[in-house]
Each structure stands twice: as structure tokens, then as C-alpha cells.
Design an enzyme around this catalytic site. Sequence first.
Site, PDB file in Angstrom:
ATOM      1  N   SER A  88       0.839  -1.190   0.000  1.00  0.00           N
ATOM      2  CA  SER A  88       0.000   0.000   0.000  1.00  0.00           C
ATOM      3  C   SER A  88       0.884   1.253   0.000  1.00  0.00           C
ATOM      4  CB  SER A  88      -0.960  -0.078   1.196  1.00  0.00           C
ATOM      5  OG  SER A  88      -1.988   0.853   1.056  1.00  0.00           O
ATOM      6  N   GLN A  89       0.708   2.186   0.948  1.00  0.00           N
ATOM      7  CA  GLN A  89       1.491   3.429   0.861  1.00  0.00           C
ATOM      8  C   GLN A  89       3.006   3.169   0.914  1.00  0.00           C
ATOM      9  OE1 GLN A  89      -0.131   5.710   4.164  1.00  0.00           O
ATOM     10  NE2 GLN A  89       1.344   4.887   5.635  1.00  0.00           N
ATOM     11  N   HIS A 127      -8.498  -4.658  -0.854  1.00  0.00           N
ATOM     12  CA  HIS A 127      -7.220  -4.049  -0.533  1.00  0.00           C
ATOM     13  C   HIS A 127      -6.403  -4.888   0.451  1.00  0.00           C
ATOM     14  CE1 HIS A 127      -4.423  -0.771  -0.520  1.00  0.00           C
ATOM     15  NE2 HIS A 127      -4.477  -0.647   0.784  1.00  0.00           N
TER      16      HIS A 127
END
Length: 315
Positions: A110-111, A283
Amino acid sequence: MARLPLVKLLLGVASILSYANSANSKPTPVVLWHGMGDSCCNPDSMGQVKQTLEEELPGVYVHSIMIGNSDDDDRKASYFDQVNRQVQEVCEQLKSHSNLKDGFNAIGFSQGGQFLRAYVERCNDPPMHNLVTFGSQHGGVSEWPGCRDRNDLSCSLARSLLLRGAYLSWVQSRVVQAQYYKDAKNYETYLEKNIFLPDINNEREYKNATYATNLKSLKKFVMIMFEDDDMVVPKQSAWFGYWNEEGVVIPLRDQPLYKEDWLGLKEMDKAEKLVFETIPGRHMQIELAYLRDEIIPKYLGGKRQLVFQVDPAWN
Ligand SMILES: *[C@@H]1O[C@H](CO)[C@@H](O)[C@H](O)[C@H]1NC(C)=O
């Protein structure tokens, strides 16, 4: 049993493919950077990834990035901090590890994916060979996702600040997610106020040529999108996609970022260094089997090896 028909034995072989690393060369180290609300050493997330890597790549050195001095600091820093400062901290952290001095492969969750890309662009010393990113926000996000865990106070606080206005300077300089917020309707404001993403994407008028040179030095840049991602909006951000003003997601290859090659992505694409993958799930729903069977053998140096072993069910 010796009298098993050949055809059955061959079928059995197909079901028992496994991977082993060649015994005589030490595997390339792997660096991990976790996502929002997670931490370096959470046994349920990065811990499992580390274990899988160690099983598949015997003797591998795995470094899971920690910001600050504890697991708790690190988790909070995934919401509150300046990403530019964190990337600098990571540049120093990775440089100080003798195990990484000959380079490494990396996985960003993710980030953590766009943060590792910033590491490559800005520092890349020691050099990264392959970068694999899962559900990252390379193209930014236009919405702030809900907090999965209602008891996660840092998440609730970050969310309430972000809702006041991601481009307010006191929010920008404190909330990590504001630093990759990009709404299609205020592109100029984004360029002016966002302190992180427009810079690493070379979207401003000044293009830093070092960013492109460093990124192009990667062997492979693998971008994985979750098919049912409803947390990253738009989910195609994992592939640099973002909305235009009409609410249509513009793919990377139709953007000036690519066409004018601000980051070297076009050149990398022509050289077949970019890999765009889609996997099922929401996600960060990553099957360990996907890591083991796809990512490790293809990008992290795992080697396929056939193991001849008769299925015990046949005995
Ligand atoms: C471009 O990026 C490099 C690497 O981070 C940095 O050393 C350099 O100062 C940057 N150049 C400018 C003009 O900002």
C-alpha cells in the site's frame, strides 16, 4: 509404490511443484515497507511475509522498515509524520546496514510502495534491483478511506483532520495520507500544496532528472492492483491511474507523465521493465501462496525446482 501407472505419477508431479533456492549463492536481501495502520513487526502481516521469504529463500536477509524506535511509534508514523522526512530516515537506515550494501529487492505494501519508489528516486544507495508494490497509491487518492478498525484512534484522528482539508498546510505537514491526496478538480492546488506526491511524480514544472535516472536503474517495477479494492480510490492508482475532471480514470500510458516521460516510465515500459498485474481480492488481501508461487520465483530470485514425490493418497 513402484507399480503406479506413469500417467498418475506425472499428474502427481504437477501438484507438487515447489521452489527451492540454489544452495551455493546467497539470496538477494529483501526490504519490506508496510502500509497504513500496520507496523514493521506485526506478526500477522509483515511477520508472515518475512517467514514466507525465509522459507522460500533459505538464508535470505529480510529488513522490515521501522520508523522511530518502537513498533508503536512506527504504526503511529504511518498516519502522522512528513513522508519526505521518513524517506530521508529510510535512506540513512538502509545505508547503515552492511547486509544491504550490494543491493536488495523490495516489496512495498500500500502506501509503503510509493514511499519505496521515493527511496529509489531520491537515494537508491544501496541500490534496489526489483521493486514490487501491492495496492499502492502511485497516482494518489481522491478519497479518504474509512478506518477498518473502529478502535484505531490514530486512524480516526487522521481521518477527521483530512476531512477538514488535505491541502491546509497544518494538515499537509502532519497527516501522511494528505501527502498523496490528489483530487482531479483542483489540480493546480494539488501541485502547489501537496508536499510529497507531485514531487516524486515529477509533476511540477521543474523535473528532477535524477529521479528518472534512478528509477530506470530498476530491473523490474511490478505494480499489483487488487481487483476489488474499495479502499484506494481509484484502485487504478496502483498503476498510476487517476481521475480526470469528468470522473474517468486515465491510464498511465495516456498521461503526460508517461508521454513526456517525466519519470522514465515510458523508457522502462519499452524495455519491458514495467509489470502491471491484477490479483483478486480487496485491498491488501494477499494470499501467501501468491507470494510463494508468483512473486518470489519471478522477482525475488527463488528458483523453481521439481520435487519428485508420490502423493501419499495413492498408497
Ligand atoms: C534532485 O534530486 C536529487 C536526489 O534526491 C537531489 O540530490 C537534488 O538536490 C535534486 N535537485 C533539485 C534541484 O532539487
